[in-house]
Design an enzyme around this catalytic site. Structure first.
Site, PDB file in Angstrom:
ATOM      1  N   ASP A 181       0.531   3.616   2.308  1.00 50.93           N
ATOM      2  CA  ASP A 181       0.240   4.159   3.632  1.00 50.93           C
ATOM      3  C   ASP A 181      -0.927   5.154   3.495  1.00 50.93           C
ATOM      4  O   ASP A 181      -1.939   4.778   2.917  1.00 50.93           O
ATOM      5  CB  ASP A 181       1.506   4.765   4.273  1.00 50.93           C
ATOM      6  CG  ASP A 181       1.358   4.892   5.771  1.00 50.93           C
ATOM      7  OD1 ASP A 181       0.701   4.031   6.376  1.00 50.93           O
ATOM      8  OD2 ASP A 181       1.883   5.847   6.345  1.00 50.93           O
TER       9      ASP A 181
ATOM     10  N   ASP B 132       0.845  -1.205   0.000  1.00 56.91           N
ATOM     11  CA  ASP B 132       0.000   0.000   0.000  1.00 56.91           C
ATOM     12  C   ASP B 132       0.875   1.249   0.000  1.00 56.91           C
ATOM     13  O   ASP B 132       2.094   1.162   0.149  1.00 56.91           O
ATOM     14  CB  ASP B 132      -0.885  -0.005   1.258  1.00 56.91           C
ATOM     15  CG  ASP B 132      -0.040  -0.078   2.524  1.00 56.91           C
ATOM     16  OD1 ASP B 132       0.352   0.973   3.037  1.00 56.91           O
ATOM     17  OD2 ASP B 132       0.268  -1.203   2.997  1.00 56.91           O
TER      18      ASP B 132
HETATM   19  N1  LIG Z   1       1.076   1.323   5.796  1.00 54.61           N
HETATM   20  C1  LIG Z   1       1.516   0.457   6.705  1.00 54.61           C
HETATM   21  N2  LIG Z   1       1.885   0.891   7.934  1.00 54.61           N
HETATM   22  C2  LIG Z   1       2.344   0.005   8.855  1.00 54.61           C
HETATM   23  N3  LIG Z   1       2.424  -1.307   8.650  1.00 54.61           N
HETATM   24  C3  LIG Z   1       2.064  -1.768   7.452  1.00 54.61           C
HETATM   25  N4  LIG Z   1       2.057  -3.008   6.954  1.00 54.61           N
HETATM   26  C4  LIG Z   1       1.609  -2.940   5.694  1.00 54.61           C
HETATM   27  N5  LIG Z   1       1.303  -1.672   5.357  1.00 54.61           N
HETATM   28  C5  LIG Z   1       1.586  -0.918   6.435  1.00 54.61           C
END
Ligand SMILES: Nc1ncnc2[nH]cnc12
Ligand SMILES: CSC[C@H]1O[C@H](OP(=O)(O)O)[C@H](O)[C@@H]1O
Length: 290
Positions: free
Chosen positions: A214, A212
């Site tokens: 974030d 992703d």
């Molecule tokens: N954006 C994120 N922040 C923290 N841990 C994660 N694990 C996967 N995506 C994450």
């Protein structure tokens, strides 16, 4: 006890390794309590490996609840010398896209609630941690991934992993702050693991699977668990292939690692002044220095 030189810790979405043969489930106890789950010993590419689901196979443990010391000590008890972590991460950089892979070479610690040392109780040690990842193991992982020529993904050699406390994901202000620090990816688990592996003289490196953006990216939705798991399901097969090829290369040509002698100059307390109970508790870590 069963033995394996190579350990694998699987994170979110990677609760087992499909290609393992002759599987044996081992319940291990350690002086730091039980690990996250039973360790699964199995043969991969002709080599015995030990697999552990970091959050338990049913994902029942929060990042803050993980028994990091027990997990690393259990690996040590099995004779593990190389530890590969597979972890889901969010991207903090435009060019690092979901489904890409990163092998970080640095960490920033944003945890508040983790025990990340084996020492104390009468023994003081300070390991060097300027280079927190074993560069030779990281090179084996990156070369293994590159050799697979996986389509549609970019592999990044090096990068900074911010380890946050969680379990809530970051605020936008935090995410922007980490970007301003030049960090590459964010997760909640790998830093305590890397520290404890170094104290246990186990070479450690991470295959970070980007799931992703974030919450900082104006054109992408903020991270959700659904997004993380869906993207991991998409590249879980590639991750397993990458780990399998890494194991094959490691078994064929195990590289030297500075981690394997990390305690040589780290222990400050004269060992004859360390309480017997502590010496016994840390037996496996100290035995070669006693
Ligand atoms: N954006 C994120 N922040 C923290 N841990 C994660 N694990 C996967 N995506 C994450
Ligand atoms: C399920 S999303 C957040 C969760 O995913 C990552 O886990 P892991 O590092 O074990 O793959 C992240 O660190 C969080 O624990």
């Amino acid at each position: 006890m069963a033995q394996a030189k190579i350990g694998i810790i699987g994170g979110s979405g990677l609760y087992k390794m499909d290609a393992l043969k002759d599987v044996e489930e081992v319940q291990i106890d350690t002086p730091f309590g039980p690990p996250s789950d039973a360790l699964i010993l199995g043969t991969l590419e002709g080599t015995r490996v030990a697999f552990l689901a970091r959050h338990g196979r049913n994902h029942t443990l929060l990042p803050s609840e993980l028994p990091f010391r027990a997990n690393i000590y259990a690996m040590k008890q099995l004779g593990v010398e190389y530890l590969i972590s597979a972890s889901a991460v969010g991207s903090l950089k435009e060019e690092v896209k979901p489904l890409d892979m990163v092998v970080p070479d640095q960490f920033i610690d944003r945890t508040r609630n983790r025990v990340s040392t084996f020492f104390g109780e009468g023994i003081v040690a300070h390991i060097a941690f300027g280079d927190p990842v074993c560069k030779n193991l990281a090179a084996v992982i990156t070369d293994a991934v590159a050799s697979l020529k996986l389509p549609d993904l970019t592999l990044y050699r090096g990068g900074t992993y911010v380890c946050m406390e969680g379990p809530a994901f970051s605020t936008k202000a935090e995410s922007r702050l980490y970007r301003s620090w030049g960090a590459t990816v964010i997760g909640m688990t790998n830093l305590p693991e890397a520290k404890l592996a170094r104290e246990a003289e186990i070479a450690y490196a991470t295959l970070a699977l980007v799931t992703d953006y974030d919450c900082w990216h104006p054109a992408h939705d903020s991270v959700t668990v659904e997004m993380v798991i869906a993207n991991l399901q998409r590249n879980g097969v590639n991750a397993q292939k990458a780990i399998q090829e890494t194991v094959r290369r490691l078994a064929e040509n195990p590289p030297p690692s500075e981690a394997h002698s990390a305690l040589k100059y780290a222990i400050v307390t004269p060992l004859d002044k360390v309480p017997t109970a502590t010496k016994e508790k840390l037996g496996l870590l100290l035995q070669k220095y006693l």
